[in-house]
Design a protein around this motif. Sequence first.
Motif, PDB file in Angstrom:
ATOM      1  N   UNK A 129      12.755   2.160  -6.892  1.00 47.82           N
ATOM      2  CA  UNK A 129      11.960   2.848  -5.868  1.00 47.82           C
ATOM      3  C   UNK A 129      11.549   1.959  -4.713  1.00 47.82           C
ATOM      4  N   UNK A 130      11.544   0.635  -4.931  1.00 48.38           N
ATOM      5  CA  UNK A 130      11.233  -0.295  -3.845  1.00 48.38           C
ATOM      6  C   UNK A 130       9.858  -0.056  -3.255  1.00 48.38           C
ATOM      7  N   UNK A 131       9.772  -0.194  -1.952  1.00 48.40           N
ATOM      8  CA  UNK A 131       8.496  -0.113  -1.246  1.00 48.40           C
ATOM      9  C   UNK A 131       7.866   1.277  -1.367  1.00 48.40           C
ATOM     10  N   UNK A 132       8.711   2.294  -1.661  1.00 43.96           N
ATOM     11  CA  UNK A 132       8.190   3.667  -1.726  1.00 43.96           C
ATOM     12  C   UNK A 132       7.115   3.823  -2.787  1.00 43.96           C
ATOM     13  N   UNK A 133       7.168   3.025  -3.847  1.00 46.87           N
ATOM     14  CA  UNK A 133       6.182   3.173  -4.925  1.00 46.87           C
ATOM     15  C   UNK A 133       4.758   2.909  -4.460  1.00 46.87           C
ATOM     16  N   UNK A 134       4.601   2.094  -3.432  1.00 46.22           N
ATOM     17  CA  UNK A 134       3.246   1.838  -2.946  1.00 46.22           C
ATOM     18  C   UNK A 134       2.871   2.696  -1.746  1.00 46.22           C
ATOM     19  N   UNK A 135       3.855   3.430  -1.194  1.00 41.43           N
ATOM     20  CA  UNK A 135       3.586   4.300  -0.045  1.00 41.43           C
ATOM     21  C   UNK A 135       3.185   5.678  -0.546  1.00 41.43           C
ATOM     22  N   UNK A 136       1.926   5.800  -1.030  1.00 40.89           N
ATOM     23  CA  UNK A 136       1.506   7.046  -1.679  1.00 40.89           C
ATOM     24  C   UNK A 136       1.221   8.163  -0.682  1.00 40.89           C
ATOM     25  N   UNK A 137       1.220   7.828   0.627  1.00 40.50           N
ATOM     26  CA  UNK A 137       0.961   8.863   1.638  1.00 40.50           C
ATOM     27  C   UNK A 137       2.169   9.785   1.764  1.00 40.50           C
ATOM     28  N   UNK A 138       1.958  10.927   2.428  1.00 47.29           N
ATOM     29  CA  UNK A 138       3.095  11.836   2.588  1.00 47.29           C
ATOM     30  C   UNK A 138       3.744  11.653   3.953  1.00 47.29           C
ATOM     31  N   UNK A 139       4.922  12.217   4.126  1.00 44.51           N
ATOM     32  CA  UNK A 139       5.638  12.060   5.383  1.00 44.51           C
ATOM     33  C   UNK A 139       7.061  11.608   5.149  1.00 44.51           C
TER      34      UNK A 139
ATOM     35  N   UNK B 134       7.240  14.903   1.424  1.00 43.76           N
ATOM     36  CA  UNK B 134       6.967  14.288   0.131  1.00 43.76           C
ATOM     37  C   UNK B 134       6.190  12.995   0.318  1.00 43.76           C
ATOM     38  N   UNK B 135       5.559  12.527  -0.757  1.00 42.18           N
ATOM     39  CA  UNK B 135       4.968  11.192  -0.738  1.00 42.18           C
ATOM     40  C   UNK B 135       6.084  10.204  -1.092  1.00 42.18           C
ATOM     41  N   UNK B 136       5.831   8.920  -0.878  1.00 37.63           N
ATOM     42  CA  UNK B 136       6.828   7.900  -1.205  1.00 37.63           C
ATOM     43  C   UNK B 136       7.290   7.965  -2.653  1.00 37.63           C
ATOM     44  N   UNK B 137       6.344   7.970  -3.628  1.00 36.98           N
ATOM     45  CA  UNK B 137       6.772   8.027  -5.029  1.00 36.98           C
ATOM     46  C   UNK B 137       7.569   9.285  -5.371  1.00 36.98           C
ATOM     47  N   UNK B 138       7.231  10.411  -4.738  1.00 38.89           N
ATOM     48  CA  UNK B 138       7.998  11.638  -5.002  1.00 38.89           C
ATOM     49  C   UNK B 138       9.426  11.502  -4.481  1.00 38.89           C
ATOM     50  N   UNK B 139       9.554  10.924  -3.282  1.00 42.29           N
ATOM     51  CA  UNK B 139      10.885  10.741  -2.688  1.00 42.29           C
ATOM     52  C   UNK B 139      11.729   9.846  -3.586  1.00 42.29           C
ATOM     53  N   UNK B 140      11.144   8.736  -4.020  1.00 42.95           N
ATOM     54  CA  UNK B 140      11.875   7.823  -4.906  1.00 42.95           C
ATOM     55  C   UNK B 140      12.224   8.539  -6.207  1.00 42.95           C
ATOM     56  N   UNK B 141      11.265   9.302  -6.733  1.00 41.56           N
ATOM     57  CA  UNK B 141      11.467  10.013  -8.004  1.00 41.56           C
ATOM     58  C   UNK B 141      12.665  10.947  -7.954  1.00 41.56           C
ATOM     59  N   UNK B 142      12.828  11.642  -6.822  1.00 40.32           N
ATOM     60  CA  UNK B 142      13.964  12.563  -6.695  1.00 40.32           C
ATOM     61  C   UNK B 142      15.288  11.812  -6.831  1.00 40.32           C
ATOM     62  N   UNK B 143      15.354  10.624  -6.221  1.00 40.84           N
ATOM     63  CA  UNK B 143      16.606   9.874  -6.289  1.00 40.84           C
ATOM     64  C   UNK B 143      16.824   9.268  -7.669  1.00 40.84           C
TER      65      UNK B 143
ATOM     66  N   UNK C 235      -8.051  25.464  16.026  1.00 39.01           N
ATOM     67  CA  UNK C 235      -8.886  26.510  15.440  1.00 39.01           C
ATOM     68  C   UNK C 235      -9.446  26.082  14.082  1.00 39.01           C
ATOM     69  N   UNK C 236      -8.576  25.623  13.176  1.00 41.31           N
ATOM     70  CA  UNK C 236      -9.031  25.203  11.847  1.00 41.31           C
ATOM     71  C   UNK C 236      -8.178  24.027  11.378  1.00 41.31           C
ATOM     72  N   UNK C 237      -8.498  22.801  11.836  1.00 44.73           N
ATOM     73  CA  UNK C 237      -7.642  21.656  11.504  1.00 44.73           C
ATOM     74  C   UNK C 237      -7.650  21.352  10.003  1.00 44.73           C
ATOM     75  N   UNK C 238      -6.473  21.090   9.462  1.00 47.31           N
ATOM     76  CA  UNK C 238      -6.352  20.796   8.024  1.00 47.31           C
ATOM     77  C   UNK C 238      -5.468  19.568   7.829  1.00 47.31           C
ATOM     78  N   UNK C 239      -5.567  18.951   6.656  1.00 41.72           N
ATOM     79  CA  UNK C 239      -4.726  17.797   6.318  1.00 41.72           C
ATOM     80  C   UNK C 239      -4.356  17.844   4.838  1.00 41.72           C
ATOM     81  N   UNK C 240      -3.175  17.298   4.524  1.00 44.95           N
ATOM     82  CA  UNK C 240      -2.851  16.994   3.132  1.00 44.95           C
ATOM     83  C   UNK C 240      -3.396  15.591   2.877  1.00 44.95           C
ATOM     84  N   UNK C 241      -4.115  15.391   1.775  1.00 43.64           N
ATOM     85  CA  UNK C 241      -4.703  14.082   1.493  1.00 43.64           C
ATOM     86  C   UNK C 241      -4.011  13.458   0.286  1.00 43.64           C
ATOM     87  N   UNK C 242      -3.816  12.155   0.322  1.00 44.37           N
ATOM     88  CA  UNK C 242      -3.247  11.466  -0.836  1.00 44.37           C
ATOM     89  C   UNK C 242      -4.192  10.364  -1.269  1.00 44.37           C
ATOM     90  N   UNK C 243      -4.210  10.087  -2.563  1.00 42.93           N
ATOM     91  CA  UNK C 243      -5.048   9.005  -3.082  1.00 42.93           C
ATOM     92  C   UNK C 243      -4.495   8.573  -4.440  1.00 42.93           C
TER      93      UNK C 243
END
Lengths: 417, 114
Positions: free
Chosen positions: A39-49, A59-68, B42-50
């Motif tokens: 998964x490389x760097x994707x494992x720590x990129x937990x944000x989506x995009x 997808x988040x980074x881990x999800x993208x890596x997981x698919x592959x 109008x109603x700003x939203x976000x997907x959040x990750x943690x």
Amino acid sequence: MKYDVIIIGGGPAGLAAACAASEKGAKKIVIIERDKELGGILNQCIHNGFGLHYFKEELTGPEYAGRFVEMLRKTDVEVKLDTMVLEVGQDKVVHCISTREGYQALEGRSIVLSMGCRERTRGAIAIPGDRPAGIFTAGAAQRYVNMEGWMCGKRVVILGSGDIGLIMARRMTLEGAKVLACVELCPYSNGLNRNIVQCLNDYNIPLYLSHTITDIQGKERVEKVVVSKVDENRAPIPGSEIVFDCDTVLLSVGLIPENELTRSAGIAMDRRTNGAIVFENMETSVPGVFGCGNVVHVHDLVDFVTAESMRAGAAAAQYAVGQEAGGPVLEVKTGNCVTYTVPQHIRRENVEKTVEVFFRVDNVYRDMVIQVKDGENLLCQFKREHMAPGEMEKIVIPRVHLDKVQGENITITVEKQ
Amino acid sequence: MTNLICIVCPKGCHLAVDEEKDFEVTGFGCARGVDYGKKELTNPTRVITSTVKIQGGIHKRLPVKTDRDIPKGMISQAMALLDTVELTSPVKVGEVVVPDICGTGAAWVASRDM
Ligand SMILES: Cc1cc2nc3c(=O)[nH]c(=O)nc-3n(C[C@H](O)[C@H](O)[C@H](O)COP(=O)(O)OP(=O)(O)OC[C@H]3O[C@@H](n4cnc5c(N)ncnc54)[C@H](O)[C@@H]3O)c2cc1C
Ligand code: SF4
């Protein structure tokens, strides 16, 4: 032990190359990865995009890596984890070492280099001041917070506006830290615009453009950081100092392709990308050795890494069964505003219908046109409303245009509309 | 007229939204930009990750995300819900970690297998 394809590095580049090589019919494929998982760097990129182009969903980074990793499970590709490649030697012998299997020399018919990149720390060395604890590269902080569960600061100043720095500004804020400032030397941000909006603006974190850190103070831990405005020559302006009371500095000052193996294998390098010079199919100057992903040039989008790596994997599989690519070479030259191109060389005969060329520009521009030229002859052009150094550009050149070329090179240039 | 940068995909189109004309959006590269432009004003939203604590996994933290976008104003409340969560491996991607975030109907879900 002889493999058809040996892939060095199991990040998104290595994973995509392995899947594509397997699909093209290569039989014995191995991925060698030094980490304890793929998964490389994707494992720590937990944000989506991730994945909007390739999977048409966000997808988040881990999800993208997981698919592959899932796709890979359905193939016969062998994976060696916790294994470090030490050298790529003559005759495509890969020397690697692990605690489980000890030292091994594996021979490949073709090799894919996909070692990714590491963070630049030079900015840190150049900063005057004390050397206390509390100075991290943004990616190291990302790994601590997202994977290892260590919070690494309470009051934070970020140097550099690269994507990792921006992402970490938001991440540290969500975890309860106060991010006081993001400081950028250039008069523009080096990260994606969307990250300025959703990581800084959303949390009211100020971005100081044309500023830099001129002093770090602190005995044990960082206590204060001095930030100064810079002039057009990027020299600090005396009297413009702002002092921040903080305990942590994160550096997001760029990435450097991890090319020790490439260099020692005698592969021709490009000083502009810090990666290998590649052909249209991602082959390097050594026949049968391919490169893809961040080790060739730093990408901002994993989807482009995947697309490029699939080409590399497919070409490596073809090479392994004796289908070598050849023919006359067109050099791709950089014209106005263009800092580099990948590929740097194109072998027309090897282009099916189209060839993708990636590049970056040297400044922020509006309403420009990208032109592909053969000397003074215009082959094709592409309009762009907005261009920035932080956003990699991609153009697709149809083969029919390449067939018209008289000379031995084409030029990619960016002009005002 | 408000100028926005679309954050739906990394292209980052420069949108202009006209409040006077029922939030008419221009400058988009695809239809998602139209929805975003309107919603942002109008109603700003976000997907959040943690992340949350996990025992017995390959790492000490498991990444999580909200399974859909939530109102921007609810981000800190949503984050607070994760403070007390502690999971034990194995967890599958997509598994619900906290259901119904503050009455929004959105859930925190695992974003990888561990
Ligand atoms: C913090 C951050 C945020 C990002 N955000 C986004 C985003 O929001 N959207 C998006 O689309 N893209 C994003 N990207 C970009 C994208 O994730 C990267 O471009 C992509 O992961 C690069 O893939 P890679 O396989 O080339 O490199 P890597 O993921 O770095 O993988 C390289 C692998 O090679 C291994 N390796 C290296 N040397 C050796 C050796 N000698 N022996 C064995 N193994 C070795 C490493 O351990 C590693 O696993 C982001 C990148 C970063 C760093
Ligand atoms: S408008 Fe469409 S293409 Fe442009 S940034 Fe938004 S989602 Fe991406």
